[in-house]
Design a protein around this motif. Structure first.
Motif, PDB file in Angstrom:
ATOM      1  N   SER A  23       0.845  -1.190   0.000  1.00  0.00           N
ATOM      2  CA  SER A  23       0.000   0.000   0.000  1.00  0.00           C
ATOM      3  C   SER A  23       0.882   1.242   0.000  1.00  0.00           C
ATOM      4  CB  SER A  23      -0.929   0.007   1.214  1.00  0.00           C
ATOM      5  OG  SER A  23      -0.167  -0.060   2.416  1.00  0.00           O
ATOM      6  N   LYS A  24       0.280   2.382  -0.296  1.00  0.00           N
ATOM      7  CA  LYS A  24       1.013   3.640  -0.231  1.00  0.00           C
ATOM      8  C   LYS A  24       1.367   3.924   1.221  1.00  0.00           C
ATOM      9  CE  LYS A  24       0.665   8.508  -1.546  1.00  0.00           C
ATOM     10  NZ  LYS A  24      -0.233   9.580  -2.070  1.00  0.00           N
ATOM     11  N   LYS A  25       2.596   4.355   1.455  1.00  0.00           N
ATOM     12  CA  LYS A  25       3.067   4.573   2.815  1.00  0.00           C
ATOM     13  C   LYS A  25       2.247   5.664   3.512  1.00  0.00           C
ATOM     14  CE  LYS A  25       7.425   4.103   3.741  1.00  0.00           C
ATOM     15  NZ  LYS A  25       7.347   2.995   4.718  1.00  0.00           N
ATOM     16  N   THR A  73       4.472   0.677   1.696  1.00  0.00           N
ATOM     17  CA  THR A  73       4.523  -0.207   2.853  1.00  0.00           C
ATOM     18  C   THR A  73       4.246  -1.623   2.370  1.00  0.00           C
ATOM     19  OG1 THR A  73       3.817   1.481   4.425  1.00  0.00           O
ATOM     20  CG2 THR A  73       3.472  -0.820   5.061  1.00  0.00           C
ATOM     21  N   ILE A  74       5.191  -2.525   2.625  1.00  0.00           N
ATOM     22  CA  ILE A  74       5.078  -3.920   2.210  1.00  0.00           C
ATOM     23  C   ILE A  74       4.859  -4.769   3.445  1.00  0.00           C
ATOM     24  CG2 ILE A  74       6.265  -5.867   1.122  1.00  0.00           C
ATOM     25  CD1 ILE A  74       7.941  -3.749  -0.422  1.00  0.00           C
ATOM     26  N   THR A  75       3.838  -5.613   3.415  1.00  0.00           N
ATOM     27  CA  THR A  75       3.615  -6.560   4.504  1.00  0.00           C
ATOM     28  C   THR A  75       3.683  -7.975   3.938  1.00  0.00           C
ATOM     29  OG1 THR A  75       1.216  -6.476   4.221  1.00  0.00           O
ATOM     30  CG2 THR A  75       2.175  -4.980   5.819  1.00  0.00           C
ATOM     31  N   SER A  76       4.435  -8.817   4.652  1.00  0.00           N
ATOM     32  CA  SER A  76       4.588 -10.204   4.238  1.00  0.00           C
ATOM     33  C   SER A  76       5.203 -10.977   5.389  1.00  0.00           C
ATOM     34  CB  SER A  76       5.499 -10.316   3.006  1.00  0.00           C
ATOM     35  OG  SER A  76       5.744 -11.662   2.676  1.00  0.00           O
ATOM     36  N   SER A  77       4.847 -12.246   5.494  1.00  0.00           N
ATOM     37  CA  SER A  77       5.411 -13.071   6.563  1.00  0.00           C
ATOM     38  C   SER A  77       6.749 -13.677   6.183  1.00  0.00           C
ATOM     39  CB  SER A  77       4.428 -14.188   6.935  1.00  0.00           C
ATOM     40  OG  SER A  77       4.186 -15.021   5.812  1.00  0.00           O
ATOM     41  N   GLN A 116      -8.085   5.828  -3.968  1.00  0.00           N
ATOM     42  CA  GLN A 116      -7.748   5.621  -2.553  1.00  0.00           C
ATOM     43  C   GLN A 116      -8.974   5.115  -1.802  1.00  0.00           C
ATOM     44  OE1 GLN A 116      -5.630   8.909  -0.732  1.00  0.00           O
ATOM     45  NE2 GLN A 116      -4.833   9.567  -2.700  1.00  0.00           N
ATOM     46  N   PRO A 117      -8.823   4.073  -0.984  1.00  0.00           N
ATOM     47  CA  PRO A 117      -7.584   3.310  -0.779  1.00  0.00           C
ATOM     48  C   PRO A 117      -7.425   2.235  -1.858  1.00  0.00           C
ATOM     49  CG  PRO A 117      -9.313   2.468   0.638  1.00  0.00           C
ATOM     50  CD  PRO A 117      -9.911   3.626  -0.102  1.00  0.00           C
ATOM     51  N   LEU A 118      -6.201   1.942  -2.223  1.00  0.00           N
ATOM     52  CA  LEU A 118      -5.899   0.917  -3.216  1.00  0.00           C
ATOM     53  C   LEU A 118      -4.725   0.109  -2.702  1.00  0.00           C
ATOM     54  CD1 LEU A 118      -6.728   0.032  -6.167  1.00  0.00           C
ATOM     55  CD2 LEU A 118      -4.753   1.362  -6.929  1.00  0.00           C
ATOM     56  N   LYS A 119      -4.830  -1.216  -2.790  1.00  0.00           N
ATOM     57  CA  LYS A 119      -3.725  -2.078  -2.361  1.00  0.00           C
ATOM     58  C   LYS A 119      -3.339  -3.025  -3.475  1.00  0.00           C
ATOM     59  CE  LYS A 119      -6.838  -5.447  -0.161  1.00  0.00           C
ATOM     60  NZ  LYS A 119      -7.228  -6.107   1.102  1.00  0.00           N
TER      61      LYS A 119
END
Length: 202
Positions: free
Chosen positions: A87-89, A113-117, A141-144
Motif C-alpha cells: 500500500s502507499k506509505k 509499505t510492504i507486509t509479508s510473513s 484511494q484506498p488501493l492495495k
C-alpha cells in the motif's frame, strides 16, 4: 425517469470502454434460524488482456456479513512463498501495520509499505513500475496491491493459482477510476508478470 443504479452505470461504462461484462445478481431469503434472513449478492466480471476485472458487493443482515470490493487480477509465476500486500506509505503504518518488510531500495521503501510473513519483492519492483503503482494509488484511494496464493476463487479462470492484483474496498463505478484500474492497472500487472520471469527462486 428512473435513476440508474451504480450496478447499471458500471456495466454501461465497461461496455463503453469496449469490454464485454458478465453480470450476476442474486437475492436470497433464508429461513434457517441463526442465519442471515437476507443476502443480496451482485458482481460484474470483464476480461482485459490476460487480466480479469471484478466488482463485487454483498449485503447481509448479520454483522460483518457485507462485503464490497473492486479489483483487477491475473495469475503470476513466482515461488510458493511469494506472498505480500503493498500500500502507499502512511504515517499510521508505523503504529498499526504488522509484518512490515524493507527492501533496502530507497525508491520502494520511502513510498510503499510492504507486509509479508516470509518474502520481500525486491527483484520484482522496478522503479518505473513503482511509479505506475503510485500513480494508481494516488488516483484511487484506498488501493492495495496483492500477491497471494488462490486469492480470488470467485474467478474460476484463476482458481488455485498465485494471484497478482490491484484492489479497492468499494464498488467502483466512476469512469475515471475505472480507466485507471483497467488500463494503468492491467499495464502494471503485465509489467510485473514479465519481471517475475527474471526473479531468482529461493
Amino acid at each position: 425517469m428512473d435513476t440508474k443504479s451504480a450496478f447499471d452505470i458500471l456495466v454501461d461504462i465497461l461496455i463503453e470502454l469496449g469490454l464485454k461484462p458478465f453480470t450476476h445478481v442474486s437475492d436470497r431469503n433464508f429461513l434457517v434460524p441463526g442465519s442471515d434472513r437476507l443476502l443480496n449478492t451482485k458482481y460484474v466480471v470483464a476480461q482485459i488482456d490476460a487480466s480479469f476485472f471484478l466488482a463485487y458487493d454483498s449485503y447481509g443482515t448479520k454483522a460483518n456479513s457485507s462485503l464490497s470490493f473492486t479489483g483487477i487480477y491475473s495469475s503470476i509465476e513466482l515461488m510458493p512463498a511469494a506472498e505480500c500486500k503493498i500500500s502507499k506509505k502512511h504515517w499510521l503504518d508505523q503504529l498499526i501495520t504488522f509484518n512490515k518488510r524493507k527492501t533496502g531500495i530507497p525508491y520502494i521503501d520511502e513510498s510503499l509499505t510492504i507486509t509479508s510473513s516470509a518474502w520481500t519483492p525486491s527483484q520484482l519492483l522496478k522503479e518505473e513500475d513503482v511509479k505506475l503503482m503510485l500513480t494508481c494509488m494516488n488516483k484511487l484511494q484506498p488501493l492495495k496491491f496483492i500477491i497471494q496464493n488462490d486469492y480470488m476463487p470467485l474467478l474460476y479462470q484463476l482458481k488455485e493459482q498465485k494471484i497478482i492484483g490491484l484492489e479497492t474496498n468499494e464498488w467502483l463505478y466512476e469512469k475515471k477510476g475505472l480507466e485507471t484500474l483497467l488500463f494503468d492497472g492491467s499495464k502494471l500487472l503485465n509489467n510485473l508478470k514479465k519481471a517475475a520471469t527474471y526473479c531468482e527462486p529461493f
